[in-house]
Design a protein around this motif. Structure first.
Motif, PDB file in Angstrom:
ATOM      1  N   ILE A 129      20.426 -38.503  51.695  1.00 50.50           N
ATOM      2  CA  ILE A 129      21.088 -37.406  51.000  1.00 50.50           C
ATOM      3  C   ILE A 129      22.467 -37.878  50.566  1.00 50.50           C
ATOM      4  N   VAL A 130      22.796 -37.611  49.316  1.00 49.77           N
ATOM      5  CA  VAL A 130      24.117 -38.021  48.838  1.00 49.77           C
ATOM      6  C   VAL A 130      24.922 -36.774  48.472  1.00 49.77           C
ATOM      7  N   TYR A 131      26.209 -36.836  48.749  1.00 53.58           N
ATOM      8  CA  TYR A 131      27.115 -35.746  48.358  1.00 53.58           C
ATOM      9  C   TYR A 131      27.918 -36.233  47.169  1.00 53.58           C
ATOM     10  N   VAL A 132      28.014 -35.408  46.126  1.00 49.25           N
ATOM     11  CA  VAL A 132      28.730 -35.855  44.935  1.00 49.25           C
ATOM     12  C   VAL A 132      29.692 -34.782  44.439  1.00 49.25           C
ATOM     13  N   HIS A 133      30.835 -35.244  43.972  1.00 47.28           N
ATOM     14  CA  HIS A 133      31.803 -34.293  43.404  1.00 47.28           C
ATOM     15  C   HIS A 133      32.473 -34.915  42.196  1.00 47.28           C
ATOM     16  N   ALA A 134      33.067 -34.053  41.372  1.00 46.58           N
ATOM     17  CA  ALA A 134      33.777 -34.548  40.192  1.00 46.58           C
ATOM     18  C   ALA A 134      35.082 -35.190  40.636  1.00 46.58           C
ATOM     19  N   ALA A 135      35.348 -36.368  40.090  1.00 48.86           N
ATOM     20  CA  ALA A 135      36.511 -37.131  40.542  1.00 48.86           C
ATOM     21  C   ALA A 135      37.812 -36.376  40.290  1.00 48.86           C
ATOM     22  N   LEU A 174      21.497 -31.266  36.502  1.00 57.33           N
ATOM     23  CA  LEU A 174      20.161 -30.858  36.053  1.00 57.33           C
ATOM     24  C   LEU A 174      19.945 -31.312  34.623  1.00 57.33           C
ATOM     25  N   HIS A 175      20.964 -31.107  33.835  1.00 58.59           N
ATOM     26  CA  HIS A 175      20.854 -31.472  32.434  1.00 58.59           C
ATOM     27  C   HIS A 175      20.663 -32.977  32.259  1.00 58.59           C
ATOM     28  N   ASP A 176      21.489 -33.745  32.915  1.00 58.94           N
ATOM     29  CA  ASP A 176      21.449 -35.193  32.700  1.00 58.94           C
ATOM     30  C   ASP A 176      20.241 -35.843  33.368  1.00 58.94           C
ATOM     31  N   LEU A 177      19.806 -35.297  34.492  1.00 60.72           N
ATOM     32  CA  LEU A 177      18.587 -35.808  35.113  1.00 60.72           C
ATOM     33  C   LEU A 177      17.400 -35.561  34.194  1.00 60.72           C
ATOM     34  N   ALA A 178      17.321 -34.347  33.659  1.00 64.61           N
ATOM     35  CA  ALA A 178      16.212 -34.008  32.762  1.00 64.61           C
ATOM     36  C   ALA A 178      16.229 -34.921  31.538  1.00 64.61           C
ATOM     37  N   ALA A 179      17.429 -35.153  31.023  1.00 61.15           N
ATOM     38  CA  ALA A 179      17.555 -35.977  29.821  1.00 61.15           C
ATOM     39  C   ALA A 179      17.023 -37.384  30.059  1.00 61.15           C
ATOM     40  N   ARG A 180      17.055 -37.835  31.303  1.00 60.05           N
ATOM     41  CA  ARG A 180      16.583 -39.187  31.634  1.00 60.05           C
ATOM     42  C   ARG A 180      15.216 -39.177  32.300  1.00 60.05           C
ATOM     43  N   HIS A 199      32.460 -39.012  40.680  1.00 58.49           N
ATOM     44  CA  HIS A 199      32.318 -39.521  39.320  1.00 58.49           C
ATOM     45  C   HIS A 199      33.036 -38.634  38.324  1.00 58.49           C
ATOM     46  N   ALA A 200      33.350 -39.212  37.184  1.00 59.89           N
ATOM     47  CA  ALA A 200      34.039 -38.459  36.141  1.00 59.89           C
ATOM     48  C   ALA A 200      33.114 -37.386  35.574  1.00 59.89           C
ATOM     49  N   THR A 201      31.856 -37.729  35.404  1.00 58.69           N
ATOM     50  CA  THR A 201      30.900 -36.786  34.818  1.00 58.69           C
ATOM     51  C   THR A 201      29.574 -36.856  35.564  1.00 58.69           C
ATOM     52  N   ALA A 202      28.779 -35.840  35.351  1.00 60.43           N
ATOM     53  CA  ALA A 202      27.440 -35.821  35.928  1.00 60.43           C
ATOM     54  C   ALA A 202      26.625 -36.984  35.368  1.00 60.43           C
ATOM     55  N   ALA A 203      26.802 -37.235  34.075  1.00 61.31           N
ATOM     56  CA  ALA A 203      26.031 -38.294  33.428  1.00 61.31           C
ATOM     57  C   ALA A 203      26.299 -39.649  34.082  1.00 61.31           C
ATOM     58  N   GLU A 204      27.543 -39.878  34.414  1.00 57.89           N
ATOM     59  CA  GLU A 204      27.905 -41.146  35.050  1.00 57.89           C
ATOM     60  C   GLU A 204      27.171 -41.298  36.376  1.00 57.89           C
ATOM     61  N   PHE A 205      27.160 -40.229  37.123  1.00 57.70           N
ATOM     62  CA  PHE A 205      26.446 -40.268  38.400  1.00 57.70           C
ATOM     63  C   PHE A 205      24.974 -40.566  38.191  1.00 57.70           C
ATOM     64  N   VAL A 206      24.377 -39.895  37.226  1.00 55.83           N
ATOM     65  CA  VAL A 206      22.947 -40.065  36.990  1.00 55.83           C
ATOM     66  C   VAL A 206      22.635 -41.502  36.562  1.00 55.83           C
ATOM     67  N   ASP A 207      23.499 -42.084  35.748  1.00 52.75           N
ATOM     68  CA  ASP A 207      23.288 -43.470  35.330  1.00 52.75           C
ATOM     69  C   ASP A 207      23.267 -44.401  36.541  1.00 52.75           C
ATOM     70  N   ARG A 208      24.232 -44.218  37.422  1.00 51.24           N
ATOM     71  CA  ARG A 208      24.259 -45.006  38.649  1.00 51.24           C
ATOM     72  C   ARG A 208      22.978 -44.817  39.448  1.00 51.24           C
ATOM     73  N   TYR A 209      22.640 -43.559  39.564  1.00 53.21           N
ATOM     74  CA  TYR A 209      21.475 -43.189  40.360  1.00 53.21           C
ATOM     75  C   TYR A 209      20.239 -43.945  39.903  1.00 53.21           C
ATOM     76  N   LEU A 210      20.077 -43.997  38.584  1.00 52.58           N
ATOM     77  CA  LEU A 210      18.877 -44.615  38.026  1.00 52.58           C
ATOM     78  C   LEU A 210      18.790 -46.098  38.351  1.00 52.58           C
ATOM     79  N   GLN A 211      19.959 -46.731  38.515  1.00 51.48           N
ATOM     80  CA  GLN A 211      19.954 -48.178  38.757  1.00 51.48           C
ATOM     81  C   GLN A 211      19.734 -48.534  40.210  1.00 51.48           C
TER      82      GLN A 211
END
Lengths: 351, 351
Positions: free
Chosen positions: B192-198, B262-268, B230-242
DNA sequence: GTGAAAGCGCTAACAC
DNA sequence: GTGTTAGCGCTTTCAC
């Protein structure tokens, strides 16, 4: 009755008296020097300076209560809203911020006046000895018009219909709707449905419907006008699925309904915008990050807040000294809406 | 100097004087009859009635400004909030409603006090001759503590850290986090990861992180603690994918970030909850209709608003008559959070 | 040009 | 028990 027999004041704020003594002037003079602008009072420049210097030196701040009583002003306007109105979110949030800024520039502050409880008791706050005027957020109960008539308080309504006997600042819904419809028509949509929540009775529900219908007719699609009203987004979607000839685009009354539609369409496997386009009103959180992000008409919230403040201040200034009954002719100000195109709208599929 | 040489008053509101004359009593008596409760004043029941009857007959309403000046009270509290981005935006709306209701019951109204412009000028409104106390929404600039010290105004902060020299009403984040983590652990999640906006520096960002970490350790998963910023949700999701070893559940600091995720995960192409669970805080619009609807911890907004109002009224009453410097020991009240399970969380996939 | 005086409409001690 | 008196701290005519 000696002159100053009382014990020294317990370290409270300095009063005008104190400043006057310190400056070797009278309270009246200090008051003039501090409140009147140089050009509109007859004081010597030297005395003005002396008064101001003394005030600053003592850290003098006029007592709010005394000033209000003596000047018969409140330096306060009511910010009136229906109790359920989300004043800190959605469109209203942006209105409030701009409104507040503008009012501050004129040295007015806002008292929160939620319309709760017995309407007869609203007049306990909405009265000339408490407020100098009112800004009112739609929706607006009818009783307020009466209060305005009785009290003669300057009032400006935000987001209300223009035919009220009260001044109004509102978005130009006709224009916004036209922008949105032009966008959809240009994409190639011909079967467009307008939908709103059945429980919603705000005047703009009808205005947007009218704008929609007008645009359809103007495009020669008068026979395809469809205005739907449902209890929930899900209900609409269920109907939609059963239709043989489905619309290719949905115009939802507001972002709340649109977000519900996105959810229920997705739940039933309908893809937006591939299967159907969705567009709506109110460019607020979270329409930019829904799935997909929503094409919306943006209400000019900040401009409305500012305009309402300026209008109210004008009305207050005009009403100074006049009898409370001499109500000004109501002004109306319509502010332009704009279109923000996002990914929930696209050309309809062929066929 | 005859007694009443002036022309008749121009049809303004009746004053205490008028009522006194009409009742054949003195203004002081009328004032007592109207303001004191029967048991705490020495008036004859007959006189009380007579006074009240006369007041009602004339439609008497005490003049707000005069009352304030004479009684040295304002009947008004400040509602103080940072002008920019209410960090808990949706939540604040619910707080305000409850707060307002509760304050009204004690006959207080709220002045909106957005913290804009030069902090030195905040004291133009936040002062004892304008306000009887303050309710303050987090986040709270440091200068306010100083203002509280200088003015001695009773103040209650909502949603602030408990270690301030100011009374605080806040949600029990530790409890809420534990509820959420128990839910995820029970579903079988271990990564489980905890994430917040930087950019977010609200104290609760850390509190929730602490609660998360504590729960992980308690479950024997101390070595899998991962706190991402992370600065944005998208940034987090990009990391996540790698990542080779992906977490199976994400705890997002708030609903805003979660909706972005939710938005960025769906987009990917990452499915929630099949591929990863997402849970968050703040049970406000539109978390119930996101895709999928979000499992969230609900902050007890209404209870917080009510508690803050009651606490402030207590502080105001206690401070009556006392020197402004004798500040009460700050109280702290933590209110329970609750868990609302929706469809964004599910058991992790096998393997 | 500046100051004196009279309130604004109420509350709160303190006499009676 | 009730009325008298003295403010609350400022603004605003109106003399000087």
């Amino acid at each position: 009755m000696e002159d100053l027999p009382r014990t020294v004041k317990p370290r409270s704020q300095p009063t005008l008296q104190d400043v006057a003594r310190a400056a070797g002037l009278s309270p009246a003079t200090i008051s003039l020097a501090l409140n009147r602008r140089p050009e509109e009072c007859t004081l010597t420049d030297a005395t003005r300076r002396r008064a101001i210097a003394a005030a600053r030196k003592l850290g003098y701040r006029p007592n709010f209560r005394a000033r209000a009583l003596a000047s018969r002003r409140n330096f306060t306007v009511g910010f009136v809203f229906a109790r359920e109105a989300p004043i800190l979110s959605g469109v209203n949030e942006h209105i409030v911020v701009a409104l507040t800024d503008a009012l501050h520039q004129h040295n007015y502050h806002q008292l929160m006046v939620p319309l709760i409880g017995d309407p007869a008791r609203w007049s306990e706050v909405i009265r000339p000895d408490r407020l100098d005027g009112c800004i009112m957020l739609s929706p607006l109960p009818e009783q307020l018009e009466q209060l305005q008539a009785e009290t003669g308080l300057p009032m400006v309504a935000i987001n209300e219909r223009a035919d009220l006997p009260i001044s109004v600042v509102a978005p130009d819904e006709q224009m916004g709707t036209k922008l949105l419809m032009d966008h959809l028509l240009q994409l190639g949509h011909r079967d467009i449905v307008y939908v709103h929540a059945a429980a919603n009775v705000h005047y703009s529900v009808q205005q947007r419907a009218d704008g929609y219908a007008a645009a359809m007719r103007a495009a020669g699609l008068g026979d395809r006008i469809r205005i739907a009203s449902h209890a929930t987004a899900a209900e609409f979607v269920d109907r939609y699925l059963q239709e043989p000839h489905k619309p290719t685009a949905i115009v939802a009354y507001d972002h709340i309904l649109a977000i519900g539609l996105l959810h229920d369409l997705a739940a039933r496997g309908v893809r937006v915008p591939q299967d159907v386009s969705v567009a709506t009103f109110n460019d607020v959180f979270p329409v930019a990050m829904t799935i997909p992000p929503l094409t919306t008409v943006a209400v000019p919230a900040a401009a409305m807040g500012r305009a309402a403040a300026e209008l109210l201040v004008q009305l207050i200034n005009k009403s100074k000294g006049k009898a409370p009954s001499s109500v000004e002719h109501p002004h109306t100000q319509l502010l332009p809406e704009t279109l923000v195109v996002r990914r929930s709208t696209a050309a309809p599929r062929r066929g």
